[in-house]
Enzyme design. Structure first.
Site, PDB file in Angstrom:
ATOM      1  CG  ASP A 405      -2.856  -2.349   4.507  1.00 40.55           C
ATOM      2  OD1 ASP A 405      -2.950  -2.106   6.060  1.00 40.55           O
ATOM      3  OD2 ASP A 405      -2.152  -2.447   3.686  1.00 40.55           O
ATOM      4  NE  ARG A 481       2.217  -1.933  -0.157  1.00 35.39           N
ATOM      5  CZ  ARG A 481       0.946  -2.184   0.505  1.00 35.39           C
ATOM      6  NH1 ARG A 481       0.699  -3.056   1.122  1.00 35.39           N
ATOM      7  NH2 ARG A 481       0.186  -1.933   0.109  1.00 35.39           N
ATOM      8  CD1 TRP A 515      -0.098 -14.561   4.484  1.00 31.41           C
ATOM      9  CD2 TRP A 515      -0.753 -16.136   6.843  1.00 31.41           C
ATOM     10  NE1 TRP A 515       1.157 -15.158   5.711  1.00 31.41           N
ATOM     11  CE2 TRP A 515       0.095 -16.298   6.883  1.00 31.41           C
ATOM     12  CE3 TRP A 515      -2.308 -16.220   8.018  1.00 31.41           C
ATOM     13  CZ2 TRP A 515       0.808 -16.443   8.185  1.00 31.41           C
ATOM     14  CZ3 TRP A 515      -1.723 -17.027   8.818  1.00 31.41           C
ATOM     15  CH2 TRP A 515      -0.152 -17.135   8.914  1.00 31.41           C
ATOM     16  CG  ASP A 516      -1.345  -8.583   1.501  1.00 32.39           C
ATOM     17  OD1 ASP A 516      -1.082  -9.516   0.824  1.00 32.39           O
ATOM     18  OD2 ASP A 516      -1.791  -7.543   1.161  1.00 32.39           O
ATOM     19  CG  MET A 517       4.578 -12.124   2.136  1.00 32.06           C
ATOM     20  SD  MET A 517       5.521 -13.498   1.690  1.00 32.06           S
ATOM     21  CE  MET A 517       7.295 -13.815   2.292  1.00 32.06           C
ATOM     22  CG  ASN A 518       2.079  -6.336   0.058  1.00 30.62           C
ATOM     23  OD1 ASN A 518       1.462  -7.310  -1.114  1.00 30.62           O
ATOM     24  ND2 ASN A 518       0.887  -6.776   1.262  1.00 30.62           N
ATOM     25  CG  ASP A 581      -2.112  -6.715  -6.000  1.00 32.59           C
ATOM     26  OD1 ASP A 581      -3.270  -7.244  -5.516  1.00 32.59           O
ATOM     27  OD2 ASP A 581      -1.168  -6.157  -5.389  1.00 32.59           O
TER      28      ASP A 581
HETATM   29  C1  DGJ Z   1      -1.595  -6.275  -2.013  1.00 30.80           C
HETATM   30  C2  DGJ Z   1      -3.089  -7.067  -2.294  1.00 30.80           C
HETATM   31  O1  DGJ Z   1      -2.307  -7.529  -3.753  1.00 30.80           O
HETATM   32  C3  DGJ Z   1      -4.158  -6.287  -1.958  1.00 30.80           C
HETATM   33  O2  DGJ Z   1      -4.825  -6.765  -2.682  1.00 30.80           O
HETATM   34  C4  DGJ Z   1      -4.344  -5.787  -0.916  1.00 30.80           C
HETATM   35  O3  DGJ Z   1      -4.345  -6.311  -0.005  1.00 30.80           O
HETATM   36  C5  DGJ Z   1      -3.189  -5.024  -0.351  1.00 30.80           C
HETATM   37  N1  DGJ Z   1      -1.826  -5.551  -0.493  1.00 30.80           N
HETATM   38  C6  DGJ Z   1      -3.288  -3.979   1.116  1.00 30.80           C
HETATM   39  O4  DGJ Z   1      -1.902  -3.206   1.338  1.00 30.80           O
END
Ligand code: DGJ
Length: 766
Positions: A405, A481, A515-518, A581
């Site tokens: 990021d 977030r 490819w993330d999704m938070n 994480d």
């Molecule tokens: C959540 C991911 O699980 C982390 O490893 C990292 O990429 C953060 N997002 C970055 O915002």
């Protein structure tokens, strides 16, 4: 429109019949005409169904069998007395539908808006008619190398998988007793792993719209009895906790409704008759869903001791209406049975996923050693610091360098920038090229973090398209977030995201996306209405599929705030997943145990990070951090610039050792030798060698002697050399000794060692 759909359906049916005719000669015959029975024989198990006299289809049984058992169902007695029962829902209907007497759970419920005029006979309409009664009308066996009958959501994405062996698909067609509603049941068979992938296609050939109110991809019946359910449960930073619980009479539901697979539950299960299976032995029925959207696994234990599992779409906000001529094809429900305990079930799933689900890109025999910048630099990036990190990473043996990021738009913190996927000139004044070129010059591949489904309200994209987010106009919306979710119900949004990612790959030579999704969904208002739950997943899959088709060398990692998007559907599109994480090895080792119940180690990314862990604040040794991270696809997340030369040398040596054991870790069969509170001992086996991985993370008490753990799968009369990361000769042992007594315990005090300790050993035939 309606006519077009009708013609479409007709052409599809004709086309399928042609393909069936073409394929018929090459397939096994799964059907015994004399008893109207379907039997699917697999390496060490079977699955059987029967057509009753009135053409209902019932499940006859399934189970583990000794290898080589010849099945003959050409003559048989009636086994299922339930068919005499008044209570139809208690029958082992292969696809329980809402109809007849319906008070148990069902796989499929539809509502016909009106009764056919020919049948009403002047009666007042009692509509909608919620009575679906499916009857067998025909079957075929087709080969999976044809494109026909492949669901667009099942793990089929046009990429080569390791095995290209064509598999049989048993196709059973059913129709309602009165309405032109067709339901086709598909069974794709992978006999060597004892796996059946099931899915349904519903085709509405009635003249009216048909709402589908509940839809599973399939129902699995296990033999009547009392069962224990093993599954995983968790949350962010503690995903995949293993839970075994009795399945009591009633219903038990595992599900998720967040737009992703979710952290709390994962869509797989293992079921065994209570007390009759362990990790190492006994019959275990297992299943998993190949889907990354809202899903449910509904376990129904009836008072009769009948037990069935309905696996499919989660129904809270489910909506699907089939217009005349329209067809819906579901994702797949993957299931099987093992006679070798929970370990055997995991090995069947692992082999199947490795060979038939995971992409196998050119030159992608093993997953590379990764460096990820997140925990080293967070949002504080610069060309110079990234190049410095990359040089250190290359020197210790890293093969793929991924910038996490913070590299784009106004993303200097997590409150802004998501959606603006252009390289930040503040951070990289000359773009990414100097860094990417240097990474490649150092012999590594270059990767980037993206979170394509998301948007910060503080972004140029949001300012340009405030209507592109999921929301209900005029009503409050919840940020997670500080971000909102893009509306993938809009084709222009999906297209935009594809184009953005496409140009990132093109302009920067990227060969890896994380490819993330938070966040989970809230206020899911979309231009596609309630269909957004399916449309979102379809959008994600289609972007990934298009990218991979266009760039065969591009790999993808699935991450969703850690392990929030791990399932067989996404594994058909990505090469590896981020399980959590939480990089503290003392927690991670049990996350790995739970993950490994269903998913293969090849896809499990695991990093070595700071000595004092950033999530837990706990200090752990480098040995423990590596021993735990080396159980999957190894990654490094430590700020390498802060390490001494000696420490870097230790990293280099351990990475070299990992590369030596990698073919075994990523391709071998996993035996979880010992899983207890505080203890996780694995052996990963290929033909002539094993990796032995041991972690005592709670420390044993002085005065308690831990017996050595016995190994499995060796040749008793062969001699095995045991070495560690220093290539130190730790002795030679006969296979029989290792299987009878195990490896001697390590460290001072041997088995009485009271400290946290771990080791990874290579056990190789000499
Ligand atoms: C959540 C991911 O699980 C982390 O490893 C990292 O990429 C953060 N997002 C970055 O915002």
């Amino acid at each position: 429109m309606v006519l077009l759909r009708y013609l479409g359906g007709l052409i599809r049916r004709l086309h399928r019949n042609w393909k069936v005719a073409r394929n018929q000669n090459m397939s096994t015959n799964y059907y015994y005409d004399s008893t109207r029975t379907f039997v699917i024989p697999m390496a060490e198990s079977f699955y059987a169904m029967r057509i009753l006299e009135d053409d209902r289809l019932v499940n006859v049984g399934s189970g583990a069998l000794p290898a080589g058992t010849i099945l003959d169902f050409s003559a048989m007695e009636r086994y299922d007395e339930s068919e005499y029962a008044f209570d139809v829902q208690r029958w082992r209907l292969e696809l329980p539908t809402y109809g007849d007497i319906s008070y148990h759970d069902v796989a499929l419920k539809v509502a016909f808006p009106e009764a056919p005029s020919s049948l009403t006979d002047g009666d007042a309409p009692h509509s909608p008619v919620r009575d679906l009664r499916l009857r067998y009308i025909g079957h075929d066996v087709v080969s999976s190398d044809t494109d026909e009958g492949q669901p667009w959501l099942a793990p089929e994405h046009g990429l080569p998988t390791k095995s290209s062996v064509a598999r049989d698909v048993l196709v059973i067609r059913m129709k309602d007793i009165a309405y032109d509603l067709y339901v086709t049941l598909f069974y794709r068979i992978t006999p060597e792993y004892g796996i059946i992938e099931r899915w349904l296609e519903i085709e509405n050939q009635t003249p009216f719209d048909v709402p589908v109110e509940a839809l599973a991809f399939g129902t699995v019946h296990v033999p009547n009895g009392r069962y224990d359910l093993t599954r995983t449960a968790g949350a962010w930073a503690r995903e995949f906790g293993t839970v075994t619980q009795p399945l009591e009479t009633g219903k038990f539901i595992l599900d998720h409704q967040g737009l992703n697979t979710g952290h709390p539950n994962n869509p797989f299960y293992l079921l065994n008759r209570r007390g009759e299976a362990t990790e190492h032995a006994g019959e275990v029925f297992f299943g998993a869903l190949a889907y990354s959207g809202n899903w449910s696994l509904r376990f129904e234990a009836l008072a009769t001791t009948a037990v069935r599992v309905h696996g499919g779409y989660e129904t809270t906000d489910f909506e699907l209406t089939l217009e005349p001529g329209e067809t819906h094809c579901t994702p797949a429900f993957v299931h099987g049975v093992s006679g070798q305990g929970r370990g055997g079930a995991s090995r069947q799933l692992h082999g199947f996923i490795r060979d038939y689900v995971l992409p196998n890109p050119p030159g992608g025999e093993f997953r590379p050693v990764l460096y990820n910048s997140w925990e080293a630099t967070y949002f504080d990036l610069s060309t110079e610091s990234q190049i410095a990190l990359a040089r250190k990473a290359a020197a210790i043996g890293v093969e793929l360098y991924c910038v996490d990021d913070g590299w784009f738009g106004a993303r200097r913190h997590d409150r802004a920038g998501l959606g603006d996927w252009t390289v930040s000139a503040d951070v990289f004044p000359d773009g990414l090229t100097p860094l990417a070129d240097e990474v490649r010059r150092l012999g590594m591949r270059f990767g980037l973090w993206v979170e394509p489904e998301m948007i910060n309200p503080d972004s140029d994209l949001y300012r340009a398209h405030p209507d592109w987010v999921l929301h209900y106009p005029g009503r409050p919306r919840t940020e997670g977030r500080q971000q909102l979710i893009l509306d993938f119900g809009r084709p222009e949004v999906v297209e935009h995201i594809f184009e953005v990612l496409d140009s990132l790959v093109r302009d920067n030579g990227i060969t890896f996306f994380k490819w993330d999704m938070n966040r989970y969904a809230s206020e899911p208002g979309s231009v596609s209405g309630q269909a957004i739950w399916r449309d979102h997943v379809a959008g994600v899959y289609s972007i990934m599929d298009q990218l991979r088709a266009k760039y065969p060398a591009l790999d993808i990692q699935s991450c969703s705030g850690g392990g929030g998007r791990i399932d067989i559907g996404i594994l058909g599109r990505v090469d590896q997943v981020w399980t959590s994480d939480n990089t503290d090895p003392i927690d991670r080792v049990f996350i790995e145990d739970g993950y490994s119940l269903a998913y293969p180690l090849r896809a499990m990314e695991s990093w070595v990070t700071h000595e004092v862990n950033h999530q837990t604040g706990r200090r752990t040794s480098l040995d423990l951090r590596f021993d735990v991270a080396m159980r999957g696809a190894l990654g490094i997340g430590t700020p390498l610039s802060k390490l001494s030369d000696d420490e870097l040398e230790a990293y280099r040596r351990k990475i070299a050792f990992y590369k030596a054991i990698r073919p075994i870790v990523q391709g071998g069969d996993l035996y979880r030798l010992r899983i207890e509170p505080g203890v996780s001992i694995w052996q990963i086996v290929v033909d002539t060698a094993s990796v032995y991985s041991e972690a005592f993370v709670e420390g044993s008490r002085l005065g308690i002697y831990n017996a050595p753990t016995r190994l499995v799968g060796l040749v008793a009369t062969s001699t095995y050399a045991v070495t560690d990361e220093h290539n130190a000769d730790l002795g030679q042992y006969s296979g029989s000794q290792l299987m009878a007594l195990g490896l001697p315990a390590s460290g001072p005090g041997g088995g009485m060692n009271a400290s946290v300790r771990s080791r990874t050993l290579l056990v190789k035939k000499v």
